[in-house]
Motif scaffolding. Sequence first.
Motif, mmCIF file in Angstrom:
data_model
loop_
_atom_site.group_PDB
_atom_site.id
_atom_site.type_symbol
_atom_site.label_atom_id
_atom_site.label_comp_id
_atom_site.label_asym_id
_atom_site.label_seq_id
_atom_site.Cartn_x
_atom_site.Cartn_y
_atom_site.Cartn_z
ATOM 1 N N ARG A 156 4.950 3.624 12.618
ATOM 2 C CA ARG A 156 5.855 2.483 12.796
ATOM 3 C C ARG A 156 7.305 2.909 12.573
ATOM 4 O O ARG A 156 8.218 2.461 13.284
ATOM 5 C CB ARG A 156 5.473 1.358 11.834
ATOM 6 N N GLU A 157 7.516 3.768 11.573
ATOM 7 C CA GLU A 157 8.873 4.273 11.325
ATOM 8 C C GLU A 157 9.414 5.049 12.527
ATOM 9 O O GLU A 157 10.632 5.094 12.755
ATOM 10 C CB GLU A 157 8.869 5.169 10.084
ATOM 11 N N HIS A 158 8.510 5.644 13.280
ATOM 12 C CA HIS A 158 8.909 6.381 14.497
ATOM 13 C C HIS A 158 9.035 5.457 15.706
ATOM 14 O O HIS A 158 9.218 5.939 16.838
ATOM 15 C CB HIS A 158 7.889 7.486 14.792
ATOM 16 N N GLU B 130 -5.394 1.282 11.826
ATOM 17 C CA GLU B 130 -5.148 0.540 10.590
ATOM 18 C C GLU B 130 -5.352 -0.952 10.808
ATOM 19 O O GLU B 130 -5.906 -1.640 9.943
ATOM 20 C CB GLU B 130 -3.731 0.814 10.090
ATOM 21 N N ARG C 73 0.823 -1.199 0.000
ATOM 22 C CA ARG C 73 0.000 0.000 0.000
ATOM 23 C C ARG C 73 0.858 1.250 0.000
ATOM 24 O O ARG C 73 2.059 1.203 0.254
ATOM 25 C CB ARG C 73 -0.941 0.001 1.210
ATOM 26 N N ARG C 74 0.198 2.364 -0.283
ATOM 27 C CA ARG C 74 0.912 3.641 -0.250
ATOM 28 C C ARG C 74 1.240 4.019 1.188
ATOM 29 O O ARG C 74 0.699 3.458 2.133
ATOM 30 C CB ARG C 74 0.047 4.733 -0.896
ATOM 31 N N ARG C 75 2.086 4.985 1.346
ATOM 32 C CA ARG C 75 2.518 5.442 2.670
ATOM 33 C C ARG C 75 1.315 5.952 3.475
ATOM 34 O O ARG C 75 0.552 6.803 3.023
ATOM 35 C CB ARG C 75 3.546 6.558 2.483
ATOM 36 N N THR C 76 1.126 5.409 4.683
ATOM 37 C CA THR C 76 -0.016 5.759 5.519
ATOM 38 C C THR C 76 0.464 6.341 6.846
ATOM 39 O O THR C 76 1.657 6.284 7.187
ATOM 40 C CB THR C 76 -0.871 4.519 5.820
ATOM 41 N N ARG C 77 -0.491 6.887 7.611
ATOM 42 C CA ARG C 77 -0.167 7.417 8.947
ATOM 43 C C ARG C 77 0.370 6.308 9.844
ATOM 44 O O ARG C 77 1.294 6.527 10.645
ATOM 45 C CB ARG C 77 -1.421 8.043 9.563
ATOM 46 N N MET D 258 2.076 3.687 8.858
ATOM 47 C CA MET D 258 3.453 3.405 8.434
ATOM 48 C C MET D 258 4.425 4.412 9.058
ATOM 49 O O MET D 258 5.509 4.046 9.541
ATOM 50 C CB MET D 258 3.554 3.472 6.913
ATOM 51 N N ILE D 259 4.025 5.667 9.027
ATOM 52 C CA ILE D 259 4.888 6.717 9.604
ATOM 53 C C ILE D 259 5.071 6.468 11.091
ATOM 54 O O ILE D 259 6.189 6.598 11.633
ATOM 55 C CB ILE D 259 4.265 8.107 9.339
#
Length: 723
Positions: A119-121, A168, A110-114, A116-117
Amino acid sequence: MSPPSLAGQIAAELKLRPDQAAGAIALLDAANTIPFIARYRKEATGGLDEVQLRQVQARLAYLRNLRERQQAVLGSIAGQGSLTTELAAAIEAAVTLQEVEDLYLPYRPRRRTRAMIAREHGLEPLAEQLLAQAVDSLALLELARAFVQDEVHTAEDALAGARDIIAEQVSDDATARAIARHHAEQEGTLLVKLARVGADPQNRYQIYHDFQVPLSKVAPHQLLAISRGEKEDALRVSLDTPGDLIIGQIEDRFIHNPAAPAAPQLRAAVEDSYHRLIAPAIERELRSSLAGHADDHAIGVFATNLRALLLQPPLRNTVTMGIDPGYRTGCKVAVVDGMGKYLASFTIYPHDPQKAWDQSKDQLAGAVQRWSVQAIAIGNGTASRETEQLVAELIGDLPGKHGRGPGLAYALVNEAGASVYSASSLARQELPELDVSLRGAVSIARRLQDPLAELVKIDPQSIGVGLYQHDVDQKKLAEALDAVVEDAVNAVGVDANTASPALLRHVAGIGPKLAAAIVAHRDTHGPFQSRNDLLAVKGLGPKAFQQAAGFLRVPESKNPLDRTTVHPESYPVVQALLELAGLNLRMANFSGRLAQFRSAEDLAELATLLDVGLPTLQDILEALVRPGRDPRDDLPAPILRHDVLSMDDLREGMVLQGTVRNVVDFGAFVDIGVKQDGLVHVSEMAEKFVRNPHDVVQVGDIVEVKVLKVDRDRNRISLSMRP
């Protein structure tokens, strides 16, 4: 899944026997056409007709597509290292594509989601702690502060990111989506409003300016009208669903301890998930599904009407005049002989601005007398009723055999698509010497003589016998209508020596390329003298011959069977049958002498003796007893008129005969010989409740109606078919 399992599933869904489904699947997989299977392989399918076979074909394609998608999804998830035994079992047990996609959703790229961000943090461990619901209030705040860093400025920021991850996960949960989908379907409401003041200046969608209806009760024709209004920016459409109920049930799935300190965070995540992710997706999905069902319904209505129109009885061996009415450019007139061969054409100008009424009538009278015209077909478009008045006067003025009574008469003909045919390459080949405008008059004349042979020359989507045909899925519409044309052509049969390429292409196993080859061979070598001669056509091999031969007639053949529906593969059976009866094909009245076999009690024993299936034997006997039978001959002939009515002639209570021109969800439009077709509302079709108008009438039916109301200001006529 193995074919027997597919056969069993399809049989259960369509209420067939497993052997019927299995036989149909085997024949379809062997590249047999549906008309061929329905007519000549009844033993293998238990007598399934074309409609049932197409249902089997459609479900077979869907289920095979489902199996392919299941395997693709299993492979994708396994490639990510995330496939569990439980998940694999759930995917393999799914019975719809939607179920498979719901299970695949968490693993779909999927495209970049809130989330995903977040999780990156590094906030996924915090989300897991919230979901575990085992942290007290103080520990929760301390835990959140532990995630504060450059991109996460406060503990609240950390909790917000964790909620994004949870939202999500909730959205990706197949059960949560199923809960939302179920309640939206069962309790949702479709809301429609006028887009803005002045958005519908002609009030075409007035009834939908402030409209609501439960999703479970919305009618297909309403959906199609609303969809058209939305596309034209006249209407705004939304879905009202029981959000609080859905959110509550999803919360029950994820919040195991409502008193836990983490519960408010989870409630916020679930609510956000529903409003931001689930509800929009479910609304899109439901609206797409509703649109699909509405399309299918509209296409089904169109297909039913088209079949009835194509199978209208022909007006055989009748010299016919066709008139394509018009005002400024005049009325185009053409005369064809009893076989549809072009004889003459000209233009008359009876209407505004020229108003050459008497001169036009004289021109028509001259052509009628010169060519011995027996019927006049008038296109039902612009200026048709004024032209009808002209023709009615002409018939009244003509003496002798062309006067009133059994002589000259006229009929209004649906001219939809005539202009499409006129400009086509086929029309240029058939009528190269004629102007485009005059070709339309030829087509109108031929439509009265043989609707099927003429209408197959036109894209079926151009024949106006449905509602919203330009709004539905055009690919599905084309496929459905092509199937209707194919079934109609093969039900009637085709003369191999006179059929146009447009007609031949719809014969089972032929198609456009072989149709052109048959005509080219015929032009080069002359008429076919037998069915077997077709094998000499370039490109027409044994398989195509097997599929097509029974539907092609060769009247010039010395073998009488070549003029019947008996398939060449059954000729030896016929020979054995005749020998048993002491007959031969060239004996006078052999058909009548065979009639005794049709009702014989030992017909099954006779089938065994001849080594043929009972259904095939019954069909052979029917073909021999009624050779050359055209199924259209069993229908009432078209109404031919001698004079014209106007709306001023109509009175409430008047009883008239009319022709059904169109059948829609709310009733049927009937031509009673005045300028405007009358409407028989579904409530006026019978004494009993009528759910589907097609259960009562079909396009082309001749019906007796009573005039209920005449609204001359709005050009509306209300009719009743109730006794």
